[in-house]
Design an enzyme around this catalytic site. Structure first.
Site, short mmCIF file in Angstrom:
data_model
loop_
_atom_site.label_atom_id
_atom_site.label_comp_id
_atom_site.label_asym_id
_atom_site.label_seq_id
_atom_site.Cartn_x
_atom_site.Cartn_y
_atom_site.Cartn_z
N GLY A 76 -5.86 0.43 8.89
CA GLY A 76 -5.10 -0.02 9.71
C GLY A 76 -4.79 -1.36 9.60
N ARG A 77 -5.58 -2.15 9.02
CA ARG A 77 -5.27 -3.60 8.91
C ARG A 77 -5.77 -4.31 10.06
NH1 ARG A 77 -3.55 -6.38 4.45
NH2 ARG A 77 -2.62 -4.54 3.34
N THR A 119 4.11 2.80 5.80
CA THR A 119 2.75 2.45 5.65
C THR A 119 2.07 3.36 6.84
OG1 THR A 119 1.49 0.59 6.60
CG2 THR A 119 3.50 0.44 7.44
N ASP A 164 2.26 -0.59 12.01
CA ASP A 164 2.30 -2.06 12.63
C ASP A 164 3.57 -2.62 12.40
OD1 ASP A 164 2.24 -2.27 9.94
OD2 ASP A 164 0.66 -3.30 9.86
N ASP A 206 -0.11 2.34 8.58
CA ASP A 206 -0.64 1.39 9.56
C ASP A 206 -0.01 1.42 10.95
OD1 ASP A 206 -2.61 0.55 7.79
OD2 ASP A 206 -1.65 -1.38 7.10
N ARG A 209 0.99 -5.05 -5.37
CA ARG A 209 1.16 -6.38 -4.62
C ARG A 209 1.32 -7.49 -5.47
NH1 ARG A 209 -0.82 -4.29 0.27
NH2 ARG A 209 -2.33 -2.89 0.29
N ARG A 258 -18.04 15.56 13.15
CA ARG A 258 -18.79 16.15 14.40
C ARG A 258 -19.51 17.27 14.41
NH1 ARG A 258 -18.17 14.92 19.52
NH2 ARG A 258 -16.30 13.66 19.44
N GLY A 279 5.63 -2.09 3.76
CA GLY A 279 5.33 -2.63 4.95
C GLY A 279 5.65 -3.89 5.18
N ASP A 280 5.00 -4.66 5.93
CA ASP A 280 5.42 -6.24 6.44
C ASP A 280 5.42 -7.08 5.12
OD1 ASP A 280 2.61 -5.95 6.09
OD2 ASP A 280 2.39 -7.44 8.09
N SER A 322 -25.01 14.00 20.98
CA SER A 322 -24.55 13.40 19.88
C SER A 322 -22.88 12.63 20.40
CB SER A 322 -23.82 14.53 18.79
OG SER A 322 -22.92 15.03 19.12
N GLY A 344 0.78 -1.21 -0.07
CA GLY A 344 0.03 -0.10 0.11
C GLY A 344 0.69 1.30 0.00
#
Ligand code: F6P
Length: 325
Positions: A171-172, A126, A130, A128, A72, A155, A102-103, A216, A11
């Site tokens: 964020g997977r 990434t 992570d 994420d 990918r 909001r 990323g990973d 709210s 990604g």
């Protein structure tokens, strides 16, 4: 090392271009030839290589996405695919690699490097956040800012209509973006994959909010949360609470991956790109650059991609509960 190949894979993330720029210019400064590999492993397979000079990375530090493109690639996951990739790299004279991603990117880089003894350094790119071995991945800060801008807007309308919004963020399997968004956006609750508190607990919080005169509410749901995503959570809450809430769902989706990188991500990417080339030149391999405190450090790729070593900051979760009473 004479010729270094650089690629982005998996990604995309804002700040990848700043990293490419830093890698290319550091390599050239050190007297090396630099080659961009288009579309990550796909480009290795298809000999999609471009020679890069210092001027080839002008005017990209501020751009989102990746000028080297990304993909990918399934074929690279097979030994035959990696053999072809290595033969193409050899033919082009590329004798070291910088992998930005990323990973998935690092899993491929680790295998290729082990099988063919080609040095590789990874740069974590990434949204994420992570990966073990770095406090921040490139793109995470920009994504957090994008998310918070969206939540502020939600909001406004939530408050005007007295509505309950479920906002799903990317964020997977990681809840990092969700937790940050929850704190910075003042969300009433956050659902994270790392800590399943369940729908009943969420309902308790929402009812408590009503008792405290909240009209709210915003609930942030990480896409990897175990309760089946924002629509599913909304459905369950509606079943239990009936029409006492006017419920809406927003999935932020891929807008979280785009946009001009923040200053933080540009500096982080520049530091990591510079460090990655320098690491290769002193003989390091199969390591990832990371930021720990304010220091650039190296971590073995196999540790970086081991998610079990990644710990969500529980104290922040606790704090966010307190701050939304
Ligand atoms: O890894 C980055 C990420 O945006 C994740 O947060 C998300 O789950 C995934 O990529 C989406 O991938 P794709 O763009 O291939 O749908």
């Amino acid at each position: 090392i004479k010729k270094i190949g650089v690629y982005t894979s998996g990604g995309d993330a804002p700040g990848m271009n700043a990293a490419i720029r830093a890698v290319v210019r550091t390599g050239i400064y050190m007297g090396k030839e630099m080659v961009g590999i288009m579309q990550g492993y796909q480009g290795m397979m298809e000999k999609n290589f471009i020679d890069m000079g210092a001027r080839s990375v002008c005017n990209i530090i501020q751009k989102g996405g990746t000028v080297l493109k990304t993909a990918r690639c399934m074929e690279f996951r097979t030994p035959e695919g990696r053999k072809l990739a290595y033969e193409n790299l050899k033919e082009k004279g590329i004798d070291a690699l910088v992998a930005i991603g990323g990973d998935g990117t690092f899993t491929g880089a680790e295998l290729l490097s082990k099988e063919y003894n080609i040095p590789v350094i990874g740069i974590p790119g990434t949204i994420d956040n992570d990966l073990s071995g770095t406090d921040y991945t490139i793109g995470y800060d920009t994504a957090n800012n994008t998310v918070i801008e969206a939540i502020d807007k939600i909001r406004d309308t939530a408050a005007s209509h007295d509505r309950l919004f479920f906002v799903e963020v990317m964020g997977r399997d990681s809840g990092c973006i969700a937790l940050q968004a929850g704190i910075a956006g003042g969300a009433e609750a956050v659902l994270l994959p790392e800590k399943d508190t369940g729908i009943d607990d969420l309902i308790g919080k929402l009812e408590q909010g009503v008792d405290c005169n909240k009209t709210s509410s915003i609930v942030i749901i990480a896409e990897g949360d175990k309760n089946g995503g924002a629509y599913n959570v909304a459905k369950h809450v509606k079943e239990k609470l009936g029409d006492s809430f006017d419920i809406k769902v927003t999935i932020l989706g891929h807008l979280q991956r785009g946009g001009s990188p923040t200053s933080f991500d540009r500096v982080l990417a520049s530091r990591m790109g510079y460090a990655a080339v320098n690491a290769l030149l002193v003989g390091e391999t199969r390591k990832m650059t990371g930021l720990k405190g304010n220091e650039i450090v190296l971590t073995n790729l196999e540790i970086a991609i081991n998610h079990s070593e990644f710990k969500l900051e529980e104290d922040l979760l606790e704090m966010s509960h307190v701050l939304t009473i």
